[in-house]
Design an enzyme around this catalytic site. Structure first.
Site, PDB file in Angstrom:
ATOM      1  CG  ASN A 163      36.543  50.503  35.001  1.00 25.05           C
ATOM      2  OD1 ASN A 163      37.096  51.473  35.522  1.00 25.05           O
ATOM      3  ND2 ASN A 163      35.843  50.593  33.893  1.00 25.05           N
ATOM      4  CB  THR A 202      54.868  20.725  52.942  1.00 23.26           C
ATOM      5  OG1 THR A 202      54.472  20.738  54.320  1.00 23.26           O
ATOM      6  CG2 THR A 202      53.843  19.935  52.130  1.00 23.26           C
ATOM      7  CG  ASP A 203      59.605  21.298  57.910  1.00 22.11           C
ATOM      8  OD1 ASP A 203      59.299  22.474  58.218  1.00 22.11           O
ATOM      9  OD2 ASP A 203      60.649  20.743  58.311  1.00 22.11           O
ATOM     10  CG  HIS A 212      33.729  51.675  38.561  1.00 27.18           C
ATOM     11  ND1 HIS A 212      33.682  51.716  37.187  1.00 27.18           N
ATOM     12  CD2 HIS A 212      33.428  50.401  38.918  1.00 27.18           C
ATOM     13  CE1 HIS A 212      33.348  50.517  36.724  1.00 27.18           C
ATOM     14  NE2 HIS A 212      33.199  49.702  37.746  1.00 27.18           N
ATOM     15  NE  ARG A 244      35.901  55.286  31.018  1.00 21.79           N
ATOM     16  CZ  ARG A 244      35.555  54.002  31.094  1.00 21.79           C
ATOM     17  NH1 ARG A 244      34.576  53.627  31.891  1.00 21.79           N
ATOM     18  NH2 ARG A 244      36.185  53.102  30.358  1.00 21.79           N
ATOM     19  CE  LYS A 291      55.709  24.502  54.926  1.00 25.24           C
ATOM     20  NZ  LYS A 291      55.030  23.697  55.970  1.00 25.24           N
ATOM     21  CG  PHE A 342      32.128  53.105  28.730  1.00 27.45           C
ATOM     22  CD1 PHE A 342      32.622  52.131  27.879  1.00 27.45           C
ATOM     23  CD2 PHE A 342      31.061  52.785  29.553  1.00 27.45           C
ATOM     24  CE1 PHE A 342      32.072  50.850  27.853  1.00 27.45           C
ATOM     25  CE2 PHE A 342      30.501  51.517  29.535  1.00 27.45           C
ATOM     26  CZ  PHE A 342      31.014  50.546  28.688  1.00 27.45           C
ATOM     27  CD  GLN A 351      35.616  45.862  27.901  1.00 28.52           C
ATOM     28  OE1 GLN A 351      35.827  47.070  28.082  1.00 28.52           O
ATOM     29  NE2 GLN A 351      34.495  45.268  28.255  1.00 28.52           N
TER      30      GLN A 351
END
Length: 288
Positions: free
Chosen positions: A241, A57-58, A243, A172, A12, A155, A215
């Site tokens: 990332n 699953t109930d 941007h 940046r 579930k 970068f 990284q």
């Protein structure tokens, strides 16, 4: 050619349970999404439709609600272990239980009974159990921890080819939504304390690292967690990332000294990696 049944499991998914603790005048709220998956001697339900080994699953959903009432909900790792052990121990056909919990935070506002939903990250826990006395593992973590640095990120020096248009930069915006999961050396860790300390370590490393790449930042974040929490042996992270592109305002007769950006939601770079102690016990199945 032989056709055979491969590995399988069922359960579930995403049972939403809210537990209000009314001890004393000030109430407390636990708001969870609980997913259960069971595996074991269940081939016949696939091969012949024999349901005798299948716990509905109930029933799994109802167990989550009943346990929330009977046992309360403290740390989500403990609640996940309680559920996982119950399903393996109580069902002859079940050999392994996987329980994953996401916890949604609430902050108290004026008065003892009013709350506002915390818009931050979601706390997570993933437990595997072969039952009481069997093999068990716990992986804790968080998702959607959104962080941003308005400077202190560069970068440049990257590989280029015929299709490279990205310009190098020494200043940046660095923004990401951290998904981090960490594995423990053994059971019995102080789950709540570990979570809060690991979260603080992730934030501290993000803020304190002058980033030359996302990284590098990822590695420093994982390294900080392992350096400060000896009960944790491995950290895995996924960091998109987010941007932010500087807007060209020259057509409007305006300059733009790193002040106005366009926040692009897609496509995005996705940085993934793990950081671990070299003597970490091997437990690859704990992650899935």
């Amino acid at each position: 050619m032989a056709i055979v049944l491969g590995p399988n499991r069922y359960g579930k998914a995403e049972t939403r349970v809210v537990r209000v603790s009314r001890d004393g005048d000030a109430h407390r709220i636990k708001d969870l999404s609980v997913s259960v998956s069971l595996s074991g001697d269940m081939d016949e339900v696939h091969l012949s439709g024999d349901n005798s080994a299948v716990l509905p699953t109930d029933s799994q959903k109802n167990t989550v609600f009943a346990f929330a009432r009977q046992h309360g909900i403290g740390e989500i790792e403990d609640f996940a272990l309680l559920l996982a052990r119950h399903f393996v121990d109580s069902q002859r056909a079940v050999a392994h239980a996987r329980v994953e919990i996401h916890e949604y935070g609430w902050d108290r506002i004026a008065g003892p009974h009013s709350f506002v939903r915390d818009g931050g990250e979601v706390r997570t826990a993933l437990v595997h159990s072969d039952g009481t006395g069997g093999a068990e593992s716990v992986v804790s973590g968080l998702t959607d921890l959104v962080v941003l640095k308005s400077t202190g990120s560069e970068f440049h020096g990257f590989a280029e080819d015929a299709y490279t248009t990205l310009a190098p930069t020494d200043d940046r915006i660095l923004a990401t939504a951290v998904t981090a999961r960490w594995r423990y050396r053994a059971l019995g860790a102080p789950w709540g304390e570990s979570y809060r300390a690991a979260r603080a370590a992730l934030l501290g490393a993000f803020a304190g690292t002058h980033s030359l790449s996302l990284q590098q930042t990822l590695y420093q974040m994982g390294r900080r967690v392992l350096g400060e929490r000896p009960e944790i042996c491995e950290v895995r992270m996924a960091m998109p990332n987010k941007h932010h592109f500087l807007v060209d305002l020259k057509p409007f007769g305006l300059d733009n000294d790193n002040e106005v950006y366009f926040a692009a939601d897609r496509p995005y770079g996705l940085i993934e990696g793990s950081v671990l102690i070299d003597d970490a016990p091997d437990a690859p199945s704990a992650w899935v």
